[in-house]
Write an enzyme that holds these catalytic residues in place. Structure first.
Site, PDB file in Angstrom:
ATOM      1  N   ASP A   1       0.820  -1.206   0.000  1.00  0.00           N
ATOM      2  CA  ASP A   1       0.000   0.000   0.000  1.00  0.00           C
ATOM      3  C   ASP A   1       0.857   1.259   0.000  1.00  0.00           C
ATOM      4  O   ASP A   1       1.458   1.609   0.994  1.00  0.00           O
ATOM      5  CB  ASP A   1      -0.907  -0.022   1.233  1.00  0.00           C
ATOM      6  CG  ASP A   1      -1.884   1.135   1.261  1.00  0.00           C
ATOM      7  OD1 ASP A   1      -2.004   1.851   0.253  1.00  0.00           O
ATOM      8  OD2 ASP A   1      -2.538   1.318   2.298  1.00  0.00           O
ATOM      9  N   MET A   2       0.890   1.953  -1.136  1.00  0.00           N
ATOM     10  CA  MET A   2       1.626   3.214  -1.227  1.00  0.00           C
ATOM     11  C   MET A   2       0.727   4.418  -0.959  1.00  0.00           C
ATOM     12  O   MET A   2       1.226   5.514  -0.738  1.00  0.00           O
ATOM     13  CB  MET A   2       2.262   3.372  -2.608  1.00  0.00           C
ATOM     14  CG  MET A   2       3.428   2.465  -2.864  1.00  0.00           C
ATOM     15  SD  MET A   2       4.208   2.797  -4.453  1.00  0.00           S
ATOM     16  CE  MET A   2       5.012   4.354  -4.149  1.00  0.00           C
ATOM     17  N   GLU A   3      -0.580   4.207  -1.001  1.00  0.00           N
ATOM     18  CA  GLU A   3      -1.492   5.337  -0.823  1.00  0.00           C
ATOM     19  C   GLU A   3      -1.636   5.738   0.650  1.00  0.00           C
ATOM     20  O   GLU A   3      -1.739   6.912   0.972  1.00  0.00           O
ATOM     21  CB  GLU A   3      -2.860   5.009  -1.401  1.00  0.00           C
ATOM     22  CG  GLU A   3      -3.832   6.166  -1.336  1.00  0.00           C
ATOM     23  CD  GLU A   3      -5.160   5.864  -1.982  1.00  0.00           C
ATOM     24  OE1 GLU A   3      -6.020   6.763  -1.947  1.00  0.00           O
ATOM     25  OE2 GLU A   3      -5.358   4.764  -2.509  1.00  0.00           O
ATOM     26  N   HIS A   4      -1.656   4.777   1.535  1.00  0.00           N
ATOM     27  CA  HIS A   4      -1.903   5.045   2.945  1.00  0.00           C
ATOM     28  C   HIS A   4      -0.680   4.790   3.817  1.00  0.00           C
ATOM     29  O   HIS A   4      -0.807   4.514   5.009  1.00  0.00           O
ATOM     30  CB  HIS A   4      -3.075   4.178   3.433  1.00  0.00           C
ATOM     31  CG  HIS A   4      -4.319   4.404   2.658  1.00  0.00           C
ATOM     32  ND1 HIS A   4      -4.726   3.532   1.668  1.00  0.00           N
ATOM     33  CD2 HIS A   4      -5.228   5.409   2.690  1.00  0.00           C
ATOM     34  CE1 HIS A   4      -5.839   3.993   1.136  1.00  0.00           C
ATOM     35  NE2 HIS A   4      -6.169   5.117   1.733  1.00  0.00           N
ATOM     36  N   SER A   5       0.489   4.826   3.223  1.00  0.00           N
ATOM     37  CA  SER A   5       1.718   4.596   3.968  1.00  0.00           C
ATOM     38  C   SER A   5       2.823   5.480   3.381  1.00  0.00           C
ATOM     39  O   SER A   5       2.677   6.013   2.289  1.00  0.00           O
ATOM     40  CB  SER A   5       2.121   3.124   3.884  1.00  0.00           C
ATOM     41  OG  SER A   5       2.481   2.793   2.563  1.00  0.00           O
TER      42      SER A   5
END
Length: 72
Positions: free
Chosen positions: A42-46
Site C-alpha cells: 500500500d503506497m497510498e496510505h503509507s
C-alpha cells in the site's frame, strides 16, 4: 502444486494475503515464505517510496503477476 493465482481466483477460491505498509523487505520475504496467496503493498496510505516498493518486491521473491498503481 497450487494452480495459478488467476485460475484459483476465477474458481471462487478464498485467497488470503496481508497488507504491507512498512518499508522493510525482510517482512515481505517472511510473509512470502509463509505461503500467503498475495501481498498487498500500500503506497497510498503509507510512507512507502518507489525505492521502498522495489526492495519489498525483491524481498518477496518471484511472483507470477504483479500489479502496481502508483499515486499521482
Amino acid at each position: 502444486m497450487k494452480q495459478p493465482f488467476r485460475a484459483r481466483l476465477a474458481a471462487g477460491e478464498l485467497l488470503v494475503g496481508p497488507m504491507l505498509t512498512l518499508p522493510a523487505p525482510e517482512i515481505a520475504e517472511l510473509l512470502a515464505g509463509l505461503g500467503f496467496d498475495w501481498l498487498f503493498v500500500d503506497m497510498e496510505h503509507s510512507p512507502l517510496s518507489v525505492g521502498d516498493v522495489q526492495a519489498i518486491l525483491q524481498g518477496a521473491g518471484p511472483v507470477s503477476y504483479t500489479h502496481q498503481t502508483l499515486p499521482t
